[in-house]
Design an enzyme around this catalytic site. Sequence first.
Site, PDB file in Angstrom:
ATOM      1  N   ASP A  99       0.724  -1.146   0.094  1.00 16.76           N
ATOM      2  CA  ASP A  99       0.025  -0.039  -0.107  1.00 16.76           C
ATOM      3  C   ASP A  99       1.027   1.230   0.158  1.00 16.76           C
ATOM      4  OD1 ASP A  99      -2.453   1.618   0.616  1.00 16.76           O
ATOM      5  OD2 ASP A  99      -3.322  -0.395   1.442  1.00 16.76           O
ATOM      6  N   ASP A 201      -3.345   4.577  -2.302  1.00 15.24           N
ATOM      7  CA  ASP A 201      -4.301   4.973  -1.609  1.00 15.24           C
ATOM      8  C   ASP A 201      -4.954   6.306  -2.047  1.00 15.24           C
ATOM      9  OD1 ASP A 201      -5.767   4.718   1.095  1.00 15.24           O
ATOM     10  OD2 ASP A 201      -5.135   6.496   1.588  1.00 15.24           O
ATOM     11  N   GLU A 264      -6.690   3.738  -5.882  1.00 14.40           N
ATOM     12  CA  GLU A 264      -8.113   3.553  -5.191  1.00 14.40           C
ATOM     13  C   GLU A 264      -8.606   4.859  -5.499  1.00 14.40           C
ATOM     14  OE1 GLU A 264      -8.367   4.826  -1.395  1.00 14.40           O
ATOM     15  OE2 GLU A 264      -9.778   3.474  -0.849  1.00 14.40           O
ATOM     16  N   HIS A 325     -11.314  -3.472   3.176  1.00 18.77           N
ATOM     17  CA  HIS A 325     -11.164  -3.090   4.820  1.00 18.77           C
ATOM     18  C   HIS A 325     -11.971  -1.857   5.058  1.00 18.77           C
ATOM     19  CE1 HIS A 325      -8.493  -0.504   2.786  1.00 18.77           C
ATOM     20  NE2 HIS A 325      -8.267   0.066   3.769  1.00 18.77           N
ATOM     21  N   ASP A 326     -12.912  -1.461   3.899  1.00 12.85           N
ATOM     22  CA  ASP A 326     -13.523  -0.039   4.271  1.00 12.85           C
ATOM     23  C   ASP A 326     -15.144  -0.410   4.053  1.00 12.85           C
ATOM     24  OD1 ASP A 326     -11.337   1.494   4.499  1.00 12.85           O
ATOM     25  OD2 ASP A 326     -11.082   1.702   2.513  1.00 12.85           O
TER      26      ASP A 326
END
Length: 535
Positions: A99, A201, A264, A325-326
């Site tokens: 990430d 990100d 993302e 994970h969100d």
Amino acid sequence: MHGSRWWQRGVIYQIYPRSFMDSNGDGIGDLRGIRSRLEYLSWLGVDAIWISPIYPSPMADFGYDVSDYCGIDPRFGALDEFDALVHDAHRMGLRVILDYVPNHTSDRHPWFLESRASREGEKRDWYIWRDPAPGGGPPTNWLSEFGGSAWEWDDATGQYYYHAYLKEQPDLNWRYPAVRDAMHEVLRFWLDRGVDGFRVDTIHHLIKDSELRDNPPNPSYRPGMPPHRQLLRQYTTDRPEVHEAVAGMRRVLDGYDDRVLIGEAYLPFDRLMAYYGQDLSGMHLPFNFHLIGAPWNAPAIAEVVREYEAALPPGAWPNWVLGNHDKPRIMSRVGPAQARVAAMLLLTLRGTPTLYYGDEIGMSDVPIAPEQVQDTFEKNVPGLGVGRDPERTPMQWDGGAGGGFTTGAPWLPLGPDLARTNVEVQRADPGSILSLYRALLALRRAEPALAVGRYAPLAAGPDLLAYVREHGGRRLLVALNLTSRPRRLELPSGILGGRLLLATGLDREGELLGGVVDLRADEGVIAEVAPAQGA
Ligand code: NOJ
Ligand code: CA
């Protein structure tokens, strides 16, 4: 699969490192833990792991607040353990994606400490500092994604700084060349260590409006939505200059062999496509999250696929995501029967799938009691159900205390379904959802039509989704029943069903189909198809 790249053929598996495997009993997953579970991932049949942030961090946003881009947080391990993980993964044929969090640092990052120390300092312009509005108060109406104003007042130097997320996550100033150079160095640091690529990100936030215009109100805002949705993010996200910044990252990766850049960005398709960049000089894979928000019925999903396929620029490679994970887990969104259909959909659409850890054993969102809440988003904006802890709970390896995840107390609770929903039990059960995921991954690996083949939708009525994938003359039919009632698919006159290769119940392999495919409730199948005689 001549000519295709590993990240086109392959399947990516997302690991949330706090929750995957704890090797030392402190209740928090770590790198040694991940390394000890590589055998499982290789058995499962994925091609790459993407690990959410593992860098030193005060953990205000669990690693998305980085205080050193070129280290490993001691809770997760150390650089030599990271190197060992990469080494072992590569030996087993698994790629490693990290990430990369370029939009903001932690407020404890030395760059920010220096930036906030004085207005005259060398690093002042590394972040976004502004005077109050003429009448006082924040310079613009911009809102933080995690609640409240996006501007934080700094008494010592008498200015505000901008943070798209928590105030502990000040935004870097990507208009400033030294910031770009420093952040490119970060990419090189990890690429030189053998990392196979990055998930970047919140890429659409990188550049903000140079004129600092106020964001307009959002006409579709309704009470109950997170507060930042009151405004459209017109001047804070998706600014035209962002693509130049993305192309800069891509140029760094292009200096290395065969690495992947994944972005993302939660954006509508027309905006998202721009992130592939001019002449595909941007992201290899701007994440496509549109299956996450789509209503779970055949016409809605068919429309998402149609729109996406139609919007892709020439040569751009598609990708699909069901969870991360969100977002609430797929199991909790669609239920156990449709979770199997969803697995078949994810792994048979055209494009690179990303699988979220635990979805392969059908983990659900775990209820989190108020005193167990860890996510700052939930703490800042309570009561709206925005918390992300439920989908971040520990991987369930076995049914014992600690779920095989930890010998200590896990940082988030294990699911109440632990006895059934765990790797050990499901590995031994040939009918489990884990066995289905493994069979789908194996079939995808064996069948170029599924990995890289052409995609053609079939008309299938209101309850079914059906399409053909084709490569080198081999054609596979995918037929998915999105309802809990049996349904029949009549194949068009030009094609005949052949041998059934895989069903979501793992119990129909080898069956021969004719001109129709009878699907049980909540069933999906993959079958060979051939041109009908004389057709
Ligand atoms: C997106 C990440 O996926 C999320 O977990 C994080 O809170 C924000 N970006 C801020 O970094
Ligand atoms: Ca640990």
